[in-house]
Design a protein around this motif. Sequence first.
Motif, PDB file in Angstrom:
ATOM      1  N   SER A   1     -28.001  -5.739   8.688  1.00  0.00           N
ATOM      2  CA  SER A   1     -28.271  -7.086   9.192  1.00  0.00           C
ATOM      3  C   SER A   1     -27.549  -8.116   8.328  1.00  0.00           C
ATOM      4  CB  SER A   1     -29.770  -7.382   9.162  1.00  0.00           C
ATOM      5  OG  SER A   1     -30.460  -6.500  10.008  1.00  0.00           O
TER       6      SER A   1
ATOM      7  N   PRO B   1     -22.631  -4.412  17.625  1.00  0.00           N
ATOM      8  CA  PRO B   1     -23.632  -5.196  16.900  1.00  0.00           C
ATOM      9  C   PRO B   1     -23.961  -6.479  17.650  1.00  0.00           C
ATOM     10  CG  PRO B   1     -21.522  -5.228  15.736  1.00  0.00           C
ATOM     11  CD  PRO B   1     -21.366  -4.315  16.902  1.00  0.00           C
TER      12      PRO B   1
ATOM     13  N   GLU C   1     -30.327  -5.206  19.522  1.00  0.00           N
ATOM     14  CA  GLU C   1     -29.496  -5.025  18.331  1.00  0.00           C
ATOM     15  C   GLU C   1     -28.123  -4.425  18.617  1.00  0.00           C
ATOM     16  OE1 GLU C   1     -31.607  -2.766  15.393  1.00  0.00           O
ATOM     17  OE2 GLU C   1     -33.047  -4.374  15.028  1.00  0.00           O
ATOM     18  N   LEU C   2     -28.039  -3.532  19.613  1.00  0.00           N
ATOM     19  CA  LEU C   2     -26.815  -2.750  19.797  1.00  0.00           C
ATOM     20  C   LEU C   2     -26.254  -2.802  21.217  1.00  0.00           C
ATOM     21  CD1 LEU C   2     -27.842   0.361  17.673  1.00  0.00           C
ATOM     22  CD2 LEU C   2     -26.419  -1.572  16.982  1.00  0.00           C
TER      23      LEU C   2
ATOM     24  N   GLU D   1     -23.199  -5.316  11.197  1.00  0.00           N
ATOM     25  CA  GLU D   1     -22.326  -4.153  11.126  1.00  0.00           C
ATOM     26  C   GLU D   1     -23.078  -2.907  11.565  1.00  0.00           C
ATOM     27  OE1 GLU D   1     -20.012  -1.619   7.612  1.00  0.00           O
ATOM     28  OE2 GLU D   1     -21.208  -3.367   7.075  1.00  0.00           O
ATOM     29  N   LEU D   2     -22.373  -2.023  12.256  1.00  0.00           N
ATOM     30  CA  LEU D   2     -22.913  -0.691  12.507  1.00  0.00           C
ATOM     31  C   LEU D   2     -21.912   0.318  11.987  1.00  0.00           C
ATOM     32  CD1 LEU D   2     -21.612   0.759  15.374  1.00  0.00           C
ATOM     33  CD2 LEU D   2     -22.870  -1.155  16.288  1.00  0.00           C
TER      34      LEU D   2
ATOM     35  N   ILE E   1     -27.680  -8.155  13.726  1.00  0.00           N
ATOM     36  CA  ILE E   1     -26.886  -7.040  13.209  1.00  0.00           C
ATOM     37  C   ILE E   1     -25.441  -7.486  12.971  1.00  0.00           C
ATOM     38  CG2 ILE E   1     -26.074  -4.691  13.613  1.00  0.00           C
ATOM     39  CD1 ILE E   1     -29.149  -5.013  13.172  1.00  0.00           C
TER      40      ILE E   1
ATOM     41  N   THR F   1     -27.325   0.514  10.657  1.00  0.00           N
ATOM     42  CA  THR F   1     -26.948  -0.880  10.859  1.00  0.00           C
ATOM     43  C   THR F   1     -27.222  -1.682   9.594  1.00  0.00           C
ATOM     44  OG1 THR F   1     -29.153  -1.400  11.729  1.00  0.00           O
ATOM     45  CG2 THR F   1     -27.456  -0.812  13.343  1.00  0.00           C
TER      46      THR F   1
END
Length: 130
Positions: free
Chosen positions: A20, A94, A50-51, A100-101, A98, A18
Motif C-alpha cells: 500500500s 493495483p 485493490e486489484l 504495487e503488486l 495499492i 501487495t
Amino acid sequence: MIDKIAWIRLENGKVLSTRSRGKDVYYLPGGKREPGETDVQTLVREIDEELTVAISPASAVYVGTFQSQAHGHATGTTVRMTCYTADYRGSLAPSSEIEELTWLTYADRERVSPVDQIIFDHLHRAGRLT
C-alpha cells in the motif's frame, strides 16, 4: 483484534503480494470485513477494490486462519488473517490504496508483515511456496 480476510494466489511457487502507499512491507491482498459480510463476500469486494479483478465465489477454498502482532500497531494489537485461495477473472492491476503488486518467494519472507511471515512458513512447509 483486527479481523482480516486475505487472498492467497499462488503461481509457479510464488505468492501474489501487495504494498500500500506509504507502507514499507508487503501484505497478502485483502482487507477488513464490513458489517454483515461473510468471509467470501469480503474477499470478493476487497480484491475487486485493490486489484480490479473478479473473484469467483464458488471457487473459494479456505486455507487457514493465522494470528500475529499487527504490523505498525501498538504492542498487543493482534491481527487475525483468514485466508482463501480462489480463481479470478480479469487482469491484475493495483488500485485504491495499492501502490504495487509483486510475486514473492519464500526468500522474500522478511519483506512481508509478521502475520504474512507465518503464512509464508505454512505455505513453504506445505510445498506450495518455493
